[in-house]
Design a protein around this motif. Structure first.
Motif, mmCIF file in Angstrom:
data_model
loop_
_atom_site.group_PDB
_atom_site.id
_atom_site.type_symbol
_atom_site.label_atom_id
_atom_site.label_comp_id
_atom_site.label_asym_id
_atom_site.label_seq_id
_atom_site.Cartn_x
_atom_site.Cartn_y
_atom_site.Cartn_z
ATOM 1 N N CYS A 172 33.146 46.778 34.515
ATOM 2 C CA CYS A 172 33.317 45.336 34.324
ATOM 3 C C CYS A 172 32.631 44.842 33.052
ATOM 4 O O CYS A 172 32.949 43.744 32.566
ATOM 5 C CB CYS A 172 32.804 44.573 35.542
ATOM 6 S SG CYS A 172 31.009 44.537 35.727
ATOM 7 N N ASN A 231 37.765 45.885 43.457
ATOM 8 C CA ASN A 231 37.715 45.879 42.001
ATOM 9 C C ASN A 231 38.371 47.131 41.427
ATOM 10 O O ASN A 231 39.108 47.051 40.436
ATOM 11 C CB ASN A 231 36.276 45.770 41.517
ATOM 12 C CG ASN A 231 36.149 45.903 40.015
ATOM 13 O OD1 ASN A 231 35.811 46.974 39.502
ATOM 14 N ND2 ASN A 231 36.439 44.837 39.288
ATOM 15 N N GLY A 250 27.488 41.728 32.904
ATOM 16 C CA GLY A 250 28.870 41.479 33.306
ATOM 17 C C GLY A 250 29.194 40.021 33.545
ATOM 18 O O GLY A 250 30.312 39.575 33.244
ATOM 19 N N ASN A 293 32.203 38.430 31.173
ATOM 20 C CA ASN A 293 33.490 38.140 31.794
ATOM 21 C C ASN A 293 33.742 36.648 31.934
ATOM 22 O O ASN A 293 34.890 36.206 31.846
ATOM 23 C CB ASN A 293 33.585 38.832 33.156
ATOM 24 C CG ASN A 293 33.816 40.316 33.036
ATOM 25 O OD1 ASN A 293 34.918 40.764 32.764
ATOM 26 N ND2 ASN A 293 32.756 41.100 33.237
ATOM 27 N N SER A 329 41.644 46.361 39.404
ATOM 28 C CA SER A 329 41.445 46.644 37.981
ATOM 29 C C SER A 329 42.354 47.765 37.514
ATOM 30 O O SER A 329 42.929 47.698 36.412
ATOM 31 C CB SER A 329 39.986 47.010 37.707
ATOM 32 O OG SER A 329 39.137 45.908 37.907
ATOM 33 N N ASP A 382 36.722 41.415 37.821
ATOM 34 C CA ASP A 382 35.390 41.850 37.398
ATOM 35 C C ASP A 382 34.311 40.857 37.836
ATOM 36 O O ASP A 382 33.208 41.259 38.213
ATOM 37 C CB ASP A 382 35.356 42.026 35.881
ATOM 38 C CG ASP A 382 36.147 43.241 35.420
ATOM 39 O OD1 ASP A 382 36.347 44.153 36.241
ATOM 40 O OD2 ASP A 382 36.560 43.273 34.249
#
Length: 289
Positions: free
Chosen positions: A261, A99, A31, A35, A103, A63
Motif C-alpha cells: 500500500c 486488500n 501509507g 494514499n 488490489s 489501500d
C-alpha cells in the motif's frame, strides 16, 4: 474438523512481535498520507477522464482500508493483548485479506487498460470508458464482500471452538477449500499481467500508428514491471504460504504484503503525465512526455 490448538504449540514469539509491530506501524505512518494524498489528486485533479483513474481511485481506497486495519495489529504485537473481541479480530483480518484480493484485481484492470490503449487504441475506445470502469469496480467490490460472508463464518466457528487462541495467531487456515481460492485468484491475475506485459513490450518495439503513439515508452513499461513486482513479492508469497502452512508461519510475509500500500502511489505517478497537474478535458490514459 477445526484445529483449535494454539499456533506453533505456544512457541515463544515475543522476540518477533516488536519487529512485526514496527513494520505495521511504519506502513501505517507512510501509507495513510501517501494514499490519502493520491486519492485526493486522482479524484479532484484528474477528474476521472480515463478508466485508469477510476481503477486507481479504487486501488487507493483498498489501500486506505488496509491502513486503517493496522493500528489494532500494532497494538496486539506491541502488547501481546487483544481487547476487542472475536468479531473485531475477524473483520480486521478480512480487511487485510480483502486488500490482497481487490488490489490484485484493480492492478490487473490497470494492466489490461494499458494493453488496450497501446495495442488496440481504436478498437478498444468503446470499452475504455469511465462508465464501464465503474461497473467493473462495482463488480469487484461485490465479489469481495460476498467472499467475506462464508470466510467470516468460518473464522467465527474456528475462534468459538478455540478458547486459548490469540487474534492473528492461527494454527492453520480454518476452511481449507475456501482458503485455496486466494492463491488461485492471485495466480490467475498474475498470468493476465504477464501476458499483457509481453504483448505491450512487443508492440512498443514496433513502429506505432499515430492513434497509438506513446512518447514515453519507459513509463509505460515501468507500470507493467511494477505490477509484476507487486504480485511476485507482495501478493503471491503470502497467499501460498498461509494456504500451504499456517497463518503464524506466514506472519513475516503478512508484514511484507502490507508494504504494497506504500508503493501503489508510484504506480499512479508513472501512469499519468504531470500527476500533480490538473487535467481539463485531456485523456491521460497513456503517459506522454
Amino acid at each position: 474438523m477445526y484445529n483449535c490448538s494454539v499456533a506453533e504449540n505456544g512457541t515463544d514469539l515475543r522476540w518477533r512481535n516488536p519487529a512485526y509491530s514496527a513494520v505495521f506501524g511504519s506502513v501505517m505512518i507512510l501509507g495513510l498520507p501517501l494514499n490519502a494524498v493520491s486519492l485526493w489528486i486522482l479524484a479532484c485533479r484528474h477528474k476521472l477522464h480515463a478508466p485508469s483513474a477510476v481503477f486507481m481511485i479504487n486501488l487507493a481506497v483498498s489501500d486506505l482500508l488496509l491502513v486503517i486495519s493496522l493500528p489494532p495489529r500494532v497494538y496486539f504485537y506491541a502488547t501481546g493483548h487483544w481487547p476487542l473481541g472475536k468479531m473485531a479480530c475477524i473483520w480486521i483480518t478480512m480487511l487485510f485479506r480483502n486488500n490482497i484480493r481487490s488490489s490484485s484485481i484493480f492492478i490487473t484492470f490497470i494492466c489490461v487498460d494499458r494493453l488496450l490503449a497501446v495495442v488496440y487504441p481504436l478498437r478498444s475506445r468503446h470499452l475504455r470508458t469511465t462508465t464501464n470502469a465503474w461497473k467493473a469496480t462495482a463488480g469487484v467490490w461485490t465479489f469481495v464482500v460476498v467472499w467475506n460472508f462464508p470466510e467470516s463464518w468460518s473464522f467465527s466457528r474456528y475462534l468459538n471452538c478455540c478458547t486459548d487462541c490469540k487474534c492473528f495467531e492461527f494454527s492453520k487456515p480454518p476452511w481449507i477449500w475456501l482458503d485455496s481460492l486466494q492463491p488461485v485468484l492471485v495466480l490467475l491475475m498474475l498470468t493476465v499481467n504477464v501476458v499483457c506485459t509481453i504483448m505491450v513490450s512487443a508492440t512498443l518495439r514496433k513502429r506505432l500508428s499515430e492513434s497509438a503513439k506513446v512518447n514515453n515508452k519507459v513509463n509505460v513499461m515501468l507500470i507493467f514491471i511494477m505490477n509484476l513486482i507487486m504480485f511476485a513479492v507482495f501478493f503471491l508469497p503470502v497467499s501460498l504460504v498461509t494456504f500451504l502452512k499456517s497463518w503464524t508461519s506466514g506472519t513475516p510475509l503478512v508484514c511484507l504484503a502490507s508494504v504494497n500500500c506504500c508503493l501503489d502511489p508510484l504506480l499512479y505517478y508513472f501512469s499519468f503525465d504531470g500527476f500533480w497537474k490538473r487535467k481539463e478535458g485531456v485523456d491521460t490514459s497513456i503517459p506522454c512526455e
